[in-house]
Scaffold this motif. Structure first.
Motif, PDB file in Angstrom:
ATOM      1  N   GLY A   1      -7.688   3.874   6.187  1.00  0.00           N
ATOM      2  CA  GLY A   1      -6.597   4.018   7.137  1.00  0.00           C
ATOM      3  C   GLY A   1      -5.088   3.701   5.914  1.00  0.00           C
ATOM      4  O   GLY A   1      -5.473   2.519   5.486  1.00  0.00           O
TER       5      GLY A   1
ATOM      6  N   LYS B   1     -14.434   3.501  16.538  1.00  0.00           N
ATOM      7  CA  LYS B   1     -13.067   2.806  16.413  1.00  0.00           C
ATOM      8  C   LYS B   1     -13.911   1.713  17.240  1.00  0.00           C
ATOM      9  O   LYS B   1     -13.213   0.427  17.315  1.00  0.00           O
TER      10      LYS B   1
ATOM     11  N   ASN C   1     -15.782   4.624   8.635  1.00  0.00           N
ATOM     12  CA  ASN C   1     -13.975   4.797   8.098  1.00  0.00           C
ATOM     13  C   ASN C   1     -13.892   3.330   8.226  1.00  0.00           C
ATOM     14  O   ASN C   1     -14.258   2.571   9.022  1.00  0.00           O
ATOM     15  N   ASP C   2     -13.147   2.825   8.244  1.00  0.00           N
ATOM     16  CA  ASP C   2     -12.245   1.389   8.000  1.00  0.00           C
ATOM     17  C   ASP C   2     -12.566   0.689   7.709  1.00  0.00           C
ATOM     18  O   ASP C   2     -12.295  -0.589   7.455  1.00  0.00           O
TER      19      ASP C   2
ATOM     20  N   ASP D   1      -5.850  -0.635   6.689  1.00  0.00           N
ATOM     21  CA  ASP D   1      -6.473  -1.189   6.358  1.00  0.00           C
ATOM     22  C   ASP D   1      -7.050  -1.910   4.990  1.00  0.00           C
ATOM     23  O   ASP D   1      -5.554  -1.951   4.531  1.00  0.00           O
TER      24      ASP D   1
HETATM   25 MG    MG Z   1      -8.346   3.662   9.669  1.00  0.00          MG
END
Ligand code: MG
Ligand code: 3NM
Length: 577
Positions: free
Chosen positions: A99, A50, A78-79, A102
């Motif tokens: 997500g 993150k 991720n993302d 996103d």
């Molecule tokens: Mg995400």
């Protein structure tokens, strides 16, 4: 088309020191989890960072890909669609996981191409169906349980919420899209979570066929592997639990059932099966471990002895692991203590009995009465698989509602009329017979366990919500003595454990009485046998000449429980007539 993927065990990384532990990097741990690439315990890996800059992420993807590629496990990020574009161009990654806040799937697809794997997180029915419509290749559904790993996990959906999303996917024509669940999944609960999350509809009538079923494809985990001392062993253990869930349910009592297309509306236990179960109970003296309140302990222990079980009243969760390992043991959780300490004890005991494959009877006493008790129900239900849930109308309704997602709760509350606040432990009486049948059947199908709703007429559903039995026996005087409702749970633990002993003996072929191949003795049948014994004994005792009220009823009731059980063991079933 993206490559085909084995979603059984989906590893999501986390580089926070609290999870990774000292002196380890994400690359170390993923490398260890994939240490034996030919075993393929992990089917797909997601790099989830993150707070990391793009350049470091690209370096990490390159390093991880050296482990994931030989294992045949795709690597997604991720993302970050931007990072995925570059890493895919360099051959260091296979896709992205998005997500709800996103970049959208369609834009990601345009940037990454048709070959990219694009996954989406969903926590509501709407999010799940929308992601499918947008062209997601797989969905991550959750959070199943509270998790400390994801600090912003929004929705807790439980296994009922997962099931509901799978159902919505089937109904929208997306039953073919793979799914994993995420949030609080560990080796200890993976098997039962996969089992209980499955959407397995039955036909509404004999004339119609059931909609297609849908199961989760696997589990996504962070801490179960990233925080494990031995990530390779943790991955192997998880893969084994996923494999087991696909062939057998969470306990010895639950085998994979064939799809059922016809609803048998009514069911009764035959006197022959009642007799077999009571005989097994008489001969094997199963241990009935009761976690119950002080008021009930004495009478429950006496009832257990009267029906031929061996009672132990032990409320400490720490003792449960030893007790669960004893042959033929079973657990009754009578939710007398809804304190945090009490709930921690129940959770430990549930984990121990689930791990040993031994049955649990849950009595959600006074479930709807207070907010504390409603929260306790949710915590207990989240702790593991419960083989039988037994309660009065208010209690069963509370358990049912506690597992519904918001959309369904609003709809069903309107359908069933406003819910009454439950007073004390006395159940409500708002539902008619049809609504009671529907309630037990829906709760049973959702939790995949036997459900008993007690009342003047008791309703009992099998664990698919297909067979519903009505038991109209017993005597109102049971309501004048404290603990008699709780004692039914004790009797059910004894007959369910006896049935398990019987099946084990049948499997080993040492019944010695030529009974092999006789009628399948499942948990539903065992529950009906226990209810038949309990209610017939009460009805017989209530009309004894010696009985003039609740005080004289109790000894006569204990005598009749003992007498009927001994008669059954001696092949005399005349008492049941
Ligand atoms: Mg995400
Ligand atoms: N996503 P653990 S829960 C990354 O609900 C993530 O979408 C979630 O961690 C979601 O396996 C979660 O350690 C964390 O519980 C899962």
């Amino acid at each position: 088309m993206p490559p085909s993927v084995d979603y059984s065990v989906y590893l999501v990384t986390d580089s926070t020191p609290a999870i990774l532990g000292p002196g380890r990097t994400v690359v170390d741990v993923v490398g260890a989890a994939l240490a034996e690439p030919e075993k393929k315990h992990v089917g797909i890996v997601q790099l989830r960072e993150k707070d990391t800059d793009a350049r470091t992420m690209l370096e990490n993807l390159k390093a991880l890909h050296a482990f994931t590629a030989p294992a045949g496990a795709p690597l997604v990020v991720n993302d970050r669609v931007d990072v995925a574009v570059v890493a895919m161009a360099r051959g260091h990654c296979e896709g992205v996981h998005l997500g709800q806040d996103d970049i959208d799937v369609a834009t990601a697809r345009k940037l990454l191409g048709a070959e990219a794997i694009i996954g989406v997180s969903a926590s509501t029915i709407d999010e799940a169906v929308t992601a499918c419509r947008d062209g997601a290749d797989y969905l991550g559904l959750g959070s199943v349980f509270p998790t400390t790993t994801k600090t912003n996990a929004k929705h807790l959906v439980g296994t009922p919420g997962i099931q509901r999303m799978l159902q919505a996917m089937v109904e929208a024509g997306f039953g073919h899209i793979p799914t994993v669940c995420i949030g609080g999944i560990q080796t200890s609960n993976a098997r039962r979570v996969l089992f209980q999350s499955g959407y397995r509809p039955v036909a509404a009538s004999a004339e119609t066929t059931a909609p297609p079923a849908k199961e989760l494809d696997g589990v996504a985990v962070v801490s179960a592997i990233m925080a494990a001392a031995d990530p390779g062993a943790a991955a192997a253990a998880l893969a084994e639990q996923v494999r087991l869930s696909k062939t057998q349910g969470p306990t010895d009592f639950y085998r994979a059932l064939p799809p059922c297309s016809v609803q048998a509306r009514s069911a009764q236990a035959s006197p022959a099966s009642v007799q077999r179960i009571l005989q097994a109970l008489h001969e094997t003296t199963p241990l009935s471990h009761n976690m119950t309140n002080l008021v009930v302990q004495n009478i429950a222990a006496n009832v257990a002895l009267a029906v031929g079980a061996s009672p132990i009243m032990a409320n400490s969760g720490d003792e449960a692991a030893d007790l669960a390992r004893l042959p033929g043991s079973s657990l009754v959780i009578n939710m007398g203590s809804a304190t945090p300490e009490g709930i921690a004890n129940y959770s430990k005991a549930i984990a121990a009995y689930n791990a040993a494959g031994r049955p649990i009877i849950f009595d959600p006493v006074g479930a709807g009465a207070t907010a504390t008790r409603r929260a306790a129900v949710r915590a207990i239900m989240a702790s593991g698989y419960l083989d039988v849930i037994k309660g009065n109308e208010g209690e069963i309704q509370t358990v049912y509602l506690s597992g519904l997602c918001d959309e369904d709760r609003a709809r069903e509350t309107a359908e069933a009329g406003p819910l009454q606040q439950q007073r004390g432990v006395d159940g409500g009486n708002a539902l008619d017979a049809a609504a009671r049948r529907r309630l037990v059947s829906r709760l049973a199908a959702r939790e995949k366990c036997v459900v008993v709703l007690t009342g003047a007429i008791d309703y009992v559903s099998d664990s698919r919500g297909v067979r519903v039995a009505e038991v109209a026996d017993g005597h109102p005087i049971l309501g004048e003595v404290t603990g008699t409702g709780c004692c039914l749970g004790t009797v059910l633990s004894a007959t369910v454990a006896a049935a398990a002993n019987l099946r084990r003996a049948d499997k080993e072929g040492n019944t010695g009485d030529g009974e092999q191949g006789a009628e399948e003795i499942d948990t539903f049948t065992a529950v009906l046998a226990g209810m038949a014994l309990y209610e017939r004994a009460a009805a017989r005792a209530a009309v004894m000449p010696s009985v003039s009220g609740p005080g004289t009823f109790v000894p006569a009731f204990l005598d009749e429980l003992s007498r009927c059980r001994r008669a059954a063991a001696a092949n005399d079933m005349s008492w049941l007539a």
